[in-house]
Motif scaffolding. Structure first.
Motif, PDB file in Angstrom:
ATOM      1  N   ARG A 161     -43.802  18.042 -52.272  1.00 36.79           N
ATOM      2  CA  ARG A 161     -43.249  17.743 -53.593  1.00 36.79           C
ATOM      3  C   ARG A 161     -43.294  16.245 -53.910  1.00 36.79           C
ATOM      4  O   ARG A 161     -43.468  15.857 -55.052  1.00 36.79           O
ATOM      5  N   SER A 182     -42.162  25.759 -62.609  1.00 34.24           N
ATOM      6  CA  SER A 182     -41.190  24.847 -61.998  1.00 34.24           C
ATOM      7  C   SER A 182     -39.768  25.381 -62.123  1.00 34.24           C
ATOM      8  O   SER A 182     -38.960  25.264 -61.195  1.00 34.24           O
ATOM      9  N   ASN A 216     -37.506  20.747 -56.133  1.00 38.40           N
ATOM     10  CA  ASN A 216     -37.903  21.496 -57.338  1.00 38.40           C
ATOM     11  C   ASN A 216     -37.076  21.077 -58.543  1.00 38.40           C
ATOM     12  O   ASN A 216     -37.576  21.031 -59.673  1.00 38.40           O
ATOM     13  N   LEU A 220     -38.533  19.605 -62.064  1.00 32.87           N
ATOM     14  CA  LEU A 220     -38.123  20.243 -63.323  1.00 32.87           C
ATOM     15  C   LEU A 220     -37.497  19.219 -64.263  1.00 32.87           C
ATOM     16  O   LEU A 220     -37.771  19.225 -65.475  1.00 32.87           O
TER      17      LEU A 220
END
Length: 238
Positions: A161, A182, A216, A220
């Motif tokens: 990530r 996402s 995540n 986002l």
């Protein structure tokens, strides 16, 4: 009396309480909710990366996407799936990993296609994965090494990530990243923390889900922050 069970879900406790006009107790309700949410994640995982795949195909572009990030994601899913399979965890606790792995491989293949010509290092990485992955998934790995691999997959997902987060920050844009994919990744990580705790999964499994929530969630947030407002259409005057 036949106990009402379906896909490992035991409804007898909840139904018994409801039939007596009572609200099911926490010890009865939480495990059932965990199982249901687990299967919901598995069902949703069958399409979680589809929006990202379709967006790339539609625009025929991988603008703003980190190739290394998606490659590391494939490695992480492979290790995580192999570990859960050979630890004998219930399918509801890890089933989404199988679907995510397949979609992640397809996604990397599409990214490679739009990254032509591919460098020698990229081909070497792809061939190494194809050679080693079947052995890992078959569990033909020394138990100590297996544990070390699983411990490392948390770092792998984290660093999968990070390049994308850095790329977004540098560009001030999230390029062709899909908001829907996402969002589902973030929601899935949130739910998986809860289900892992309820299923009494190893601490390392819970930690992996928690890392997923943070990373995540960051991506986002970037998509929301960097999203450009749509230009207003001018009203036609007679």
């Amino acid at each position: 009396m036949i106990e009402p069970k379906f896909l490992g879900l035991d409804f007898s406790c909840a139904l018994s309480s409801l039939s007596n006009g009572q609200i099911p107790k926490k010890d009865c309700l939480l495990p059932l909710i965990s199982k249901v949410l687990g299967y919901c994640i598995v069902a949703a995982s069958t399409t979680v990366k589809l929006p990202q795949i379709l967006k790339i195909l539609k625009h025929q572009s991988i603008r703003g996407l980190s190739i290394v990030a998606f490659e590391l994601e494939v490695i992480g899913y492979t290790i995580a799936l192999a570990y859960c399979l050979h630890k004998g965890l219930p399918f509801s606790a890890y089933g989404e990993l199988a679907f995510l792995l397949v979609q992640a491989i397809i996604l990397v293949a599409i990214i490679y296609y739009f990254s032509q010509p591919l460098g020698t290092k990229t081909w070497i990485r792809a061939l190494l994965y194809c050679a080693i992955a079947p052995t890992i998934l078959a569990g033909r790995v020394d138990p100590i090494l297996f544990e070390a691999l699983y411990a490392s997959q948390h770092a792998i997902f984290f660093f999968a990530r990070v390049p994308q987060i850095v790329e977004n920050f540098k560009n001030g844009s999230t390029g062709e990243l899909s908001f829907l994919t996402s969002l589902m990744n973030f929601a899935g990580s949130m739910v998986r923390v809860f289900t892992s705790l309820q299923e009494k999964a190893p601490t390392s499994v819970v930690l992996g889900s928690a890392i997923g929530v943070v990373t995540n969630g960051t991506i986002l947030s970037q998509i929301i922050i960097y999203q450009k407002p749509q230009p207003k259409k001018e009203k036609k005057t007679d």
